[in-house]
Design an enzyme around this catalytic site. Structure first.
Site, PDB file in Angstrom:
ATOM      1  N   THR A  99       0.842  -1.197   0.000  1.00  0.00           N
ATOM      2  CA  THR A  99       0.000   0.000   0.000  1.00  0.00           C
ATOM      3  C   THR A  99       0.878   1.246   0.000  1.00  0.00           C
ATOM      4  O   THR A  99       0.655   2.179  -0.775  1.00  0.00           O
ATOM      5  CB  THR A  99      -0.919   0.016   1.236  1.00  0.00           C
ATOM      6  OG1 THR A  99      -1.535  -1.261   1.337  1.00  0.00           O
ATOM      7  CG2 THR A  99      -1.976   1.083   1.126  1.00  0.00           C
ATOM      8  N   ASP A 397       3.055 -13.601   4.491  1.00  0.00           N
ATOM      9  CA  ASP A 397       3.691 -12.291   4.564  1.00  0.00           C
ATOM     10  C   ASP A 397       4.332 -12.080   5.931  1.00  0.00           C
ATOM     11  O   ASP A 397       5.432 -11.544   6.039  1.00  0.00           O
ATOM     12  CB  ASP A 397       2.665 -11.183   4.279  1.00  0.00           C
ATOM     13  CG  ASP A 397       2.221 -11.184   2.823  1.00  0.00           C
ATOM     14  OD1 ASP A 397       2.896 -11.839   1.999  1.00  0.00           O
ATOM     15  OD2 ASP A 397       1.205 -10.548   2.516  1.00  0.00           O
TER      16      ASP A 397
HETATM   17  P1  ADP Z   1       1.215  -1.751   3.639  1.00  0.00           P
HETATM   18  O1  ADP Z   1       0.439  -2.502   2.602  1.00  0.00           O
HETATM   19  O2  ADP Z   1       2.092  -0.696   3.091  1.00  0.00           O
HETATM   20  O3  ADP Z   1       1.880  -2.658   4.595  1.00  0.00           O
HETATM   21  P2  ADP Z   1      -0.504  -1.101   5.779  1.00  0.00           P
HETATM   22  O4  ADP Z   1      -1.946  -0.867   5.633  1.00  0.00           O
HETATM   23  O5  ADP Z   1      -0.006  -2.320   6.440  1.00  0.00           O
HETATM   24  O6  ADP Z   1       0.128  -0.938   4.392  1.00  0.00           O
HETATM   25  O7  ADP Z   1       0.039   0.179   6.560  1.00  0.00           O
HETATM   26  C1  ADP Z   1       1.309   0.271   6.881  1.00  0.00           C
HETATM   27  C2  ADP Z   1       1.606   1.589   7.553  1.00  0.00           C
HETATM   28  O8  ADP Z   1       0.985   1.648   8.823  1.00  0.00           O
HETATM   29  C3  ADP Z   1       3.098   1.645   7.777  1.00  0.00           C
HETATM   30  O9  ADP Z   1       3.556   2.928   7.515  1.00  0.00           O
HETATM   31  C4  ADP Z   1       3.225   1.294   9.241  1.00  0.00           C
HETATM   32  O10 ADP Z   1       4.376   1.816   9.820  1.00  0.00           O
HETATM   33  C5  ADP Z   1       1.981   1.915   9.808  1.00  0.00           C
HETATM   34  N1  ADP Z   1       1.600   1.325  11.090  1.00  0.00           N
HETATM   35  C6  ADP Z   1       1.425   0.026  11.390  1.00  0.00           C
HETATM   36  N2  ADP Z   1       1.119  -0.134  12.689  1.00  0.00           N
HETATM   37  C7  ADP Z   1       1.081   1.100  13.232  1.00  0.00           C
HETATM   38  C8  ADP Z   1       0.801   1.609  14.530  1.00  0.00           C
HETATM   39  N3  ADP Z   1       0.498   0.814  15.547  1.00  0.00           N
HETATM   40  N4  ADP Z   1       0.870   2.946  14.699  1.00  0.00           N
HETATM   41  C9  ADP Z   1       1.163   3.759  13.669  1.00  0.00           C
HETATM   42  N5  ADP Z   1       1.420   3.343  12.437  1.00  0.00           N
HETATM   43  C10 ADP Z   1       1.390   2.037  12.200  1.00  0.00           C
END
Ligand code: ADP
Ligand code: MG
Length: 561
Positions: A99, A397
């Site tokens: 994403t 993943d």
């Molecule tokens: P991707 O497909 O890129 O993995 P995600 O929907 O998993 O997309 O979102 C990932 C984003 O969310 C990353 O930038 C990650 O650092 C952030 N993220 C994940 N967990 C947390 C959290 N607990 N607090 C803040 N940001 C978070």
């Protein structure tokens, strides 16, 4: 893929009346790419929304996993599918960050449009973006935070960050722990042999019932069968068991199986019966004498023979799948034998534990080998096949990410902290560059902020305030501050345990830059004839499933919307 099919070409024509080329075509491509990114926007981060995906076959899937959405989305714009191809590399190679990569590509395209308006040539923009990418890639290692790769808590944190929002918190934590434990169980030094982690679906239950089993799981409904009911009398759990693996049928030629036996007298019949009994005795004796406690046979086992062995305390499984037999050989050190006649004790393998368990409606035999060849199995659970498959996909993943973290090549703060730090670094670097290049590098900095910006947006806080605050922290050198999940405000991410492997960020930067610059360079979309130049459908299968029914309308990224 879509090359050579009249669907999208027709669409291009119908959108503009004329075939598009030059700036028009470029703008159309940029819009298509941005629209693709726009679709994923609301799904980013822990507070992201789900998408309800409805397939033409009526299958409904609810997910906010970027890779999973892209895989299933019907895309009829050639430029958007180019971007999709780039994004799918992200998912395949590092298991996370899809994403983010697509959003970043979309933001780079958005910024490019303003640069064109300021008179920059697409080539200049592309070069500037690559310059920015290199600057960012060089900077990344300096932004890593100190952690110990073997530290279970850290591994769990990294996996949980990767899958946040994909499940409920409880499920995410459970599966993150499971992936971390699986990797720790088979990891040695900084090496992880991924083949030693086997995923096995057992229908029923819920994803939180998914469990890690120390050992190899043989499914008695799928890849083996219990050879006799008398096995029920045997203990369910054997320790320090000796395992025999036989890859030919353990049968005895009888009148039932051998049509050509001609019996001419009562004596003959008796002799035959004696012969059969004899054969059985000999086979049973061979296995018993060698000291086998458990037998896996690739083919059928004569029921009386299995009964006789069960009476001697030996558990017999028949029709074990070939691949399973090899795995058992690897796990226990047993040698596959073709005939019991020359079976010796040295052919037998050793299993610390052989345990028969019932999970859901499945009978399973768990074989725990010796430490050096140990395998672990993940029993995937979920109410429906779709849930199990989605769990499998996300867990794959999780494992990829856990392996990256375990190898210890560096962890970066998530929550947009790293992107914000890179943006600050790019703005700083742009000062030392020439006019046009500086503009492109600054544009890339703004594009990178799409991650914290979107996280703030999805957390429901005023975006401008959140970003201003975040920039202020980074201006003071607090490079681990990002957007907190709960508050949407600037938060220190390492303490929150929001961490991502360096490799994921590195790939996301490269993928996004590649995708965006690829689209920037295109100034024409030409329909190739179906047979021409090897650009037919077959030649472009990139191994993921976006084969579409062309000519569908109404998608937001289609031209003319
Ligand atoms: P991707 O497909 O890129 O993995 P995600 O929907 O998993 O997309 O979102 C990932 C984003 O969310 C990353 O930038 C990650 O650092 C952030 N993220 C994940 N967990 C947390 C959290 N607990 N607090 C803040 N940001 C978070
Ligand atoms: Mg993720």
């Amino acid at each position: 893929m879509t090359h050579g099919t009249p669907g999208w070409y027709g669409r291009l024509r119908s959108a503009g009346g004329e075939r598009l080329s030059g700036d028009e075509a470029r703008r159309a491509n940029l819009r298509a790419g941005r629209a693709l990114a726009g679709t994923l926007r609301t799904t980013l981060g822990p507070r992201g929304c789900d998408k309800l995906l409805v397939g033409s076959d009526g299958v409904v899937v609810v997910t906010n996993d970027g890779a999973s959405i892209l895989d299933r989305m019907e895309i009829d714009h050639p430029a958007a599918s180019l971007l999709l191809d780039v994004a799918s590399q992200q998912a395949d190679q590092v298991g996370d960050g899809t994403t983010s990569a697509v959003l970043l590509a979309g933001a780079l395209l958005g910024e490019a449009e303003s640069l064109f308006e300021r008179g920059l040539h697409p080539t200049t923009v592309g070069e500037g973006y690559w310059r920015a990418c290199d600057l960012a890639l060089d900077r990344l290692p300096e932004l890593t935070v100190e952690t110990d790769g073997g530290d279970r808590e850290r591994l769990v944190d990294v996996v949980r960050t990767a899958v946040t929002g994909k499940w409920t918190d409880r499920e995410a934590t459970h599966l993150a722990e499971l992936a971390a434990d699986a990797v720790l169980a088979v990891g040695e030094g900084d090496r992880v042999d991924r083949d030693r982690i086997v995923l096995h679906a057992v229908p029923g239950g819920s994803p939180t019932d998914t469990e890690l089993v120390d050992g190899l799981v043989v499914d008695m409904a799928e890849s083996s069968t219990t050879a006799t009911d008398r096995a029920d009398d045997l203990p369910r759990r054997l320790t320090d068991a000796r395992v025999a693996l036989v890859d030919t049928p353990l049968d005895v030629p009888t009148t039932r199986t051998t049509r050509s036996v001609a019996v001419e007298s009562v004596d003959g019949l008796e002799a035959l019966t004696t012969y059969e009994t004899d054969q059985r005795d000999r086979r049973a004796a061979a296995l018993l004498d060698a000291g086998a406690d458990v037998v896996f046979c690739q083919q059928a086992v004569d029921e009386d023979l299995a009964g006789r062995l069960a009476a001697g305390g030996v558990f017999v499984a028949e029709r074990t799948r070939q691949d399973e037999l090899y795995k058992l050989a690897r796990a226990t050190g047993a040698r596959l034998v073709a005939t019991t006649a020359d079976l010796t004790p040295t052919d037998l393998g050793r299993a610390g534990v052989v345990e028969r368990r019932t999970v859901g409606d499945r009978d399973l035999t768990v074989v725990r080998g010796n430490a050096a060849t140990e395998q672990v199995s993940v029993l995937l659970r979920g109410g429906t096949d779709h849930v199990v498959e989605e769990t499998r996909r996300v867990l794959e993943d999780c494992l990829t990410v856990a392996v990256l973290a375990y190898r210890g090549d560096g962890l970066l703060p998530g929550g947009g902290a790293t992107e914000a730090a890179l943006a600050a670094h790019l703005r700083e670097s742009a000062r030392g560059l020439g006019g046009r290049e500086a503009l492109a590098v600054e544009a890339a900095a703004t594009a990178l902020e799409v991650v914290p910006r979107t996280l703030a947006e999805n957390a429901g806080v005023p975006v401008v305030d959140a970003l201003t605050d975040l920039r202020a922290h980074h201006a003071q050198g607090r490079s681990t501050v990002g957007i907190g999940a709960a508050t949407g405000e600037a938060t220190e991410m390492v303490a929150e345990g929001v961490l991502e492997p360096l490799a994921v960020k590195r790939r996301a930067l490269a993928c996004a830059t590649e995708g965006a610059t690829l689209l920037l360079r295109i100034d024409d979309v030409v329909a190739a004839s179906a047979g021409g130049g090897g650009h037919g459908e077959e030649g472009h299968d990139h191994g993921h499933s976006h084969e579409h029914d062309h000519g569908h309308g109404g998608y937001p990224w289609a031209l003319g919307h």
